[in-house]
Design a protein around this motif. Sequence first.
Motif, PDB file in Angstrom:
ATOM      1  N   LYS A  45      63.253  34.529  16.029  1.00 45.05           N
ATOM      2  CA  LYS A  45      63.255  35.849  16.672  1.00 45.05           C
ATOM      3  C   LYS A  45      64.700  36.139  17.110  1.00 45.05           C
ATOM      4  N   VAL A  46      65.219  37.279  16.696  1.00 41.91           N
ATOM      5  CA  VAL A  46      66.617  37.586  17.031  1.00 41.91           C
ATOM      6  C   VAL A  46      66.715  38.960  17.682  1.00 41.91           C
ATOM      7  N   ASP A  47      67.371  39.026  18.841  1.00 41.05           N
ATOM      8  CA  ASP A  47      67.662  40.320  19.482  1.00 41.05           C
ATOM      9  C   ASP A  47      69.166  40.552  19.483  1.00 41.05           C
ATOM     10  N   ILE A  48      69.596  41.685  18.904  1.00 43.87           N
ATOM     11  CA  ILE A  48      71.000  42.097  19.033  1.00 43.87           C
ATOM     12  C   ILE A  48      71.068  42.935  20.306  1.00 43.87           C
ATOM     13  N   VAL A  49      71.791  42.449  21.301  1.00 45.52           N
ATOM     14  CA  VAL A  49      71.836  43.139  22.594  1.00 45.52           C
ATOM     15  C   VAL A  49      73.125  43.955  22.677  1.00 45.52           C
ATOM     16  N   ALA A  50      72.964  45.273  22.787  1.00 45.91           N
ATOM     17  CA  ALA A  50      74.118  46.183  22.817  1.00 45.91           C
ATOM     18  C   ALA A  50      74.036  47.019  24.086  1.00 45.91           C
ATOM     19  N   ARG A  51      74.845  48.038  24.158  1.00 50.32           N
ATOM     20  CA  ARG A  51      74.929  48.873  25.348  1.00 50.32           C
ATOM     21  C   ARG A  51      74.042  50.107  25.155  1.00 50.32           C
ATOM     22  N   ARG A  52      73.209  50.412  26.151  1.00 49.72           N
ATOM     23  CA  ARG A  52      72.382  51.619  26.052  1.00 49.72           C
ATOM     24  C   ARG A  52      73.264  52.820  26.400  1.00 49.72           C
ATOM     25  N   ILE A  53      73.297  53.810  25.495  1.00 48.04           N
ATOM     26  CA  ILE A  53      74.195  54.962  25.659  1.00 48.04           C
ATOM     27  C   ILE A  53      73.377  56.241  25.667  1.00 48.04           C
ATOM     28  N   THR A  98      78.193  42.428  35.763  1.00 51.33           N
ATOM     29  CA  THR A  98      77.293  42.896  36.837  1.00 51.33           C
ATOM     30  C   THR A  98      76.117  43.641  36.215  1.00 51.33           C
ATOM     31  N   ASP A  99      76.324  44.947  35.971  1.00 48.37           N
ATOM     32  CA  ASP A  99      75.217  45.778  35.449  1.00 48.37           C
ATOM     33  C   ASP A  99      74.554  45.139  34.240  1.00 48.37           C
ATOM     34  N   TRP A 100      75.416  44.836  33.236  1.00 48.85           N
ATOM     35  CA  TRP A 100      74.873  44.506  31.911  1.00 48.85           C
ATOM     36  C   TRP A 100      74.103  43.199  31.960  1.00 48.85           C
ATOM     37  N   VAL A 101      74.682  42.183  32.560  1.00 43.15           N
ATOM     38  CA  VAL A 101      73.995  40.884  32.616  1.00 43.15           C
ATOM     39  C   VAL A 101      72.707  40.997  33.441  1.00 43.15           C
ATOM     40  N   GLN A 102      72.783  41.682  34.574  1.00 41.07           N
ATOM     41  CA  GLN A 102      71.560  41.816  35.387  1.00 41.07           C
ATOM     42  C   GLN A 102      70.499  42.583  34.604  1.00 41.07           C
ATOM     43  N   GLY A 103      70.941  43.592  33.854  1.00 45.12           N
ATOM     44  CA  GLY A 103      69.982  44.362  33.045  1.00 45.12           C
ATOM     45  C   GLY A 103      69.333  43.502  31.985  1.00 45.12           C
ATOM     46  N   ILE A 104      70.110  42.592  31.400  1.00 44.51           N
ATOM     47  CA  ILE A 104      69.567  41.673  30.382  1.00 44.51           C
ATOM     48  C   ILE A 104      68.536  40.748  31.020  1.00 44.51           C
ATOM     49  N   ILE A 105      68.892  40.195  32.169  1.00 46.95           N
ATOM     50  CA  ILE A 105      67.959  39.278  32.863  1.00 46.95           C
ATOM     51  C   ILE A 105      66.665  40.015  33.217  1.00 46.95           C
ATOM     52  N   GLU A 111      59.727  40.868  30.235  1.00 43.72           N
ATOM     53  CA  GLU A 111      58.987  40.470  29.028  1.00 43.72           C
ATOM     54  C   GLU A 111      58.303  39.122  29.213  1.00 43.72           C
ATOM     55  N   GLY A 112      58.678  38.438  30.278  1.00 47.30           N
ATOM     56  CA  GLY A 112      57.997  37.182  30.581  1.00 47.30           C
ATOM     57  C   GLY A 112      58.615  35.957  29.954  1.00 47.30           C
ATOM     58  N   ARG A 113      59.777  36.103  29.263  1.00 49.40           N
ATOM     59  CA  ARG A 113      60.347  34.893  28.642  1.00 49.40           C
ATOM     60  C   ARG A 113      61.832  35.071  28.383  1.00 49.40           C
ATOM     61  N   LEU A 114      62.656  34.183  28.876  1.00 50.78           N
ATOM     62  CA  LEU A 114      64.097  34.221  28.593  1.00 50.78           C
ATOM     63  C   LEU A 114      64.332  33.601  27.218  1.00 50.78           C
ATOM     64  N   ALA A 128      80.077  38.177  29.269  1.00 55.16           N
ATOM     65  CA  ALA A 128      78.678  38.394  29.683  1.00 55.16           C
ATOM     66  C   ALA A 128      77.860  37.126  29.460  1.00 55.16           C
ATOM     67  N   GLY A 129      78.124  36.436  28.350  1.00 52.05           N
ATOM     68  CA  GLY A 129      77.399  35.193  28.058  1.00 52.05           C
ATOM     69  C   GLY A 129      77.651  34.130  29.115  1.00 52.05           C
ATOM     70  N   ALA A 130      78.908  34.062  29.592  1.00 52.36           N
ATOM     71  CA  ALA A 130      79.246  33.050  30.606  1.00 52.36           C
ATOM     72  C   ALA A 130      78.543  33.357  31.930  1.00 52.36           C
ATOM     73  N   VAL A 131      78.494  34.641  32.300  1.00 50.74           N
ATOM     74  CA  VAL A 131      77.811  35.010  33.558  1.00 50.74           C
ATOM     75  C   VAL A 131      76.307  34.801  33.406  1.00 50.74           C
ATOM     76  N   LEU A 132      75.780  35.129  32.236  1.00 50.06           N
ATOM     77  CA  LEU A 132      74.345  34.933  31.986  1.00 50.06           C
ATOM     78  C   LEU A 132      74.008  33.449  32.092  1.00 50.06           C
ATOM     79  N   LYS A 133      74.887  32.607  31.568  1.00 54.50           N
ATOM     80  CA  LYS A 133      74.652  31.154  31.632  1.00 54.50           C
ATOM     81  C   LYS A 133      74.704  30.675  33.085  1.00 54.50           C
ATOM     82  N   GLN A 134      75.657  31.213  33.825  1.00 59.49           N
ATOM     83  CA  GLN A 134      75.798  30.821  35.242  1.00 59.49           C
ATOM     84  C   GLN A 134      74.519  31.188  36.011  1.00 59.49           C
ATOM     85  N   LYS A 135      73.911  32.323  35.652  1.00 57.02           N
ATOM     86  CA  LYS A 135      72.715  32.780  36.392  1.00 57.02           C
ATOM     87  C   LYS A 135      71.418  32.170  35.863  1.00 57.02           C
TER      88      LYS A 135
END
Length: 473
Positions: A45-53, A98-105, A111-114, A128-135
Amino acid sequence: MHILFLNPQGNFDSKDSYWTEHPDFGGQLVYVKEIALAIAAQGHKVDIVARRITDEKWPKFAAQVDAYPNHPNVRIVRIPCGPPQFLAKEELWPYLGTDWVQGIIDFYTQEGRLPDVVTTHYGDGGLAGAVLKQKTGIPFTFTGHSLGAQKMDKLHVNRANLAEVDARYQFRYRIMGERISMNHAARIITSTRQEQLEQYSHLAYRQAIDVAEPDGTRFAVIPPGVNRQVFSPEPQAIDGTIQERIVSAMRRDLAADRLALPLVICSSRLDRKKNHLGLVRAFVESAELRATANLGIAIRGLENPLDDRAKLKDEEKAILDEIVDLLEQHGLRQVVTSFSLNSQAELASAYRVGASKHCVFSLTALYEPFGLAPMEAMSCGLPAVVTCNGGPAESLYDSQTQREYGVLVDPANPTDIARGLLKVFASPESWQKYHDAGIERVITRYTWESTAKGYLAAIEEVAAGKVAPRSVR
Ligand code: F6P
């Protein structure tokens, strides 16, 4: 596995709607999409995560979730990052961690699953990947695609112009984002060994990464692939239209007695680092090259780019202004034609039409991190004459076998550019040799399926915890 591809710049939609005119379009978007599709085709399963515009100029980027037809395992997930409207990649830095990583989390929690593993692309994705990993603890790989330090060097940044250049390119954030990405990624993925050894060892990244052993073990060299469905040597229906477009541009721009000569085709985006001017200088300085070929410059979106350059953005217009000025100084305006190519399909078609007329592709960038465009041209049967600085030094020449798959030239030396072009044009046999070798090189080493296999091997090691970041500092 469930894998994320973090790519906040540029954007993705089911039809690649704006890929040619999007200011942040480039090989990276093709790379992320192709690898995501190839990995998903292997059952992940692959999600390409981009910016919502939310921006009337870019309506296709407003939906939170999108997909590609016939690829059920892939989603495009768009997460807000800063203000709703389109922002160029240089403006995203304040909102990523800030915004983007928190929005991803929030999205995946809801969805119930990281996800299991994250791949990150360019310094913005890596930060963003480093902050996501930290969190969350989710490990990530980092693919730089293009590093700011090399761009600063090519732009000749110095104390005197630093403030002005930084105001435009935000290098202070970009270098920081790249350093954090390198320091915390479990795996750093490069397209060539040279990229690892030369680009990541730049002084700007000291103490963030050690490219020699043991940190060298954190690197994985995985060459990108060519979409051979699009960049195929087989004639397609579109070729007639593109041939007419190019021939009518030649008739409009070139001297009547030059129309039988083949073209040197240049399709780089209008960016100083692509060094269009170096290629033009080769024509200005070499009478032999002028007697052999014309120069064809392809620009997205303008039917007559050189004459209509006032419609372009200032930086792009300035590049074409310099080219026209140089040509007019030497009375050589009728040696160069220009035309529009507005999609990957049109680009591939121009390469096929060029191959049928014994033309040659050229990319004389001052530095090319990898250089997918030459491989795409070669895949369509167009021989390539390309900068020796960066990835092409490995993709176009095999140092073990001493085999040439294209011709490497010094982009800072117009005489050498002319030499390289004349080497291919020297005879029908020479042109054929580089035509055949170019196709062979792509088929045997640069397909997206082989790239996906390399990524999966790295991702599986990361998911299994076999590799971990060694924070040097
Ligand atoms: O986002 C557009 C793009 O061309 C990418 O394809 C590429 O990786 C990146 O920009 C290069 O950015 P820069 O020129 O700032 O290094």
